[in-house]
Write an enzyme that holds these catalytic residues in place. Structure first.
Site, PDB file in Angstrom:
ATOM      1  N   CYS A   1       7.162  -0.942   6.590  1.00  0.00           N
ATOM      2  CA  CYS A   1       7.230   0.475   6.253  1.00  0.00           C
ATOM      3  C   CYS A   1       5.947   1.198   6.665  1.00  0.00           C
ATOM      4  CB  CYS A   1       7.581   0.664   4.780  1.00  0.00           C
ATOM      5  SG  CYS A   1       8.087   2.350   4.376  1.00  0.00           S
TER       6      CYS A   1
ATOM      7  N   HIS B   1      12.515  -2.141   4.546  1.00  0.00           N
ATOM      8  CA  HIS B   1      11.946  -3.102   3.601  1.00  0.00           C
ATOM      9  C   HIS B   1      12.773  -4.382   3.592  1.00  0.00           C
ATOM     10  CE1 HIS B   1       8.955  -0.557   1.523  1.00  0.00           C
ATOM     11  NE2 HIS B   1       9.732   0.412   1.992  1.00  0.00           N
TER      12      HIS B   1
ATOM     13  N   GLU C   1      12.212  -7.085   2.036  1.00  0.00           N
ATOM     14  CA  GLU C   1      12.244  -7.640   0.675  1.00  0.00           C
ATOM     15  C   GLU C   1      13.284  -6.970  -0.214  1.00  0.00           C
ATOM     16  OE1 GLU C   1       9.534  -4.119   0.304  1.00  0.00           O
ATOM     17  OE2 GLU C   1       9.937  -5.611   1.841  1.00  0.00           O
TER      18      GLU C   1
END
Length: 144
Positions: free
Chosen positions: A12, A115, A117
């Protein structure tokens, strides 16, 4: 760290900071990669920030994307997006009213606008791929 050729993964803001400048406050960035960070403009059917699931199309093979199909969904949260004329650096692209590079790669550097994750099993696969690739000692095969 990056100049030493060590493996680096940016996520990001970690992608945006690598570019030369940002429209957000007309700010100079690190200049590791050519390009700039541009603001999304709100429009009919396009809210800013871009928040939620969107697809990423792979433009070339890379160890980072192994076993992750082109067109997979990943989770985005951002009001600014990368822009570069260095097409050889663009590993993945996303469309949000404007087509933008959502993954950049060069040497041992990979950076995503989304992202991983927060992107479920496919995002975790990208992290696993990065670790395996970093251990392999082989830089970006398309730029070797």
């Amino acid at each position: 760290y990056i100049a030493e050729g060590r493996p680096f993964l940016g996520v990001c803001m970690g992608l945006q900071a690598l570019l030369e400048r940002s429209e957000e406050g007309d700010t100079e960035c690190l200049g590791v990669l050519p390009g700039e960070v541009r603001q999304f403009i709100a429009a009919e059917g396009r809210k800013v920030p871009h928040m939620g699931w969107n697809t990423v199309e792979w433009l070339r093979p890379h160890p980072f994307t192994e076993d992750v199909p082109s067109g997979s969904y990943f989770y985005f949260v951002h009001s600014y997006h990368p822009a570069t004329d260095a097409r050889e650096l663009v590993l993945g692209e996303t469309d949000y009213g404007v087509r933008f590079p959502s993954v950049l790669a060069s040497g041992y550097l990979v950076a995503t606008q989304f992202h991983p994750e927060k992107s479920g099993e496919r995002g975790l696969r990208l992290y696993r791929n990065f670790v395996d690739w970093a251990r392999s000692g082989v830089p970006d095969p398309s730029l070797a």
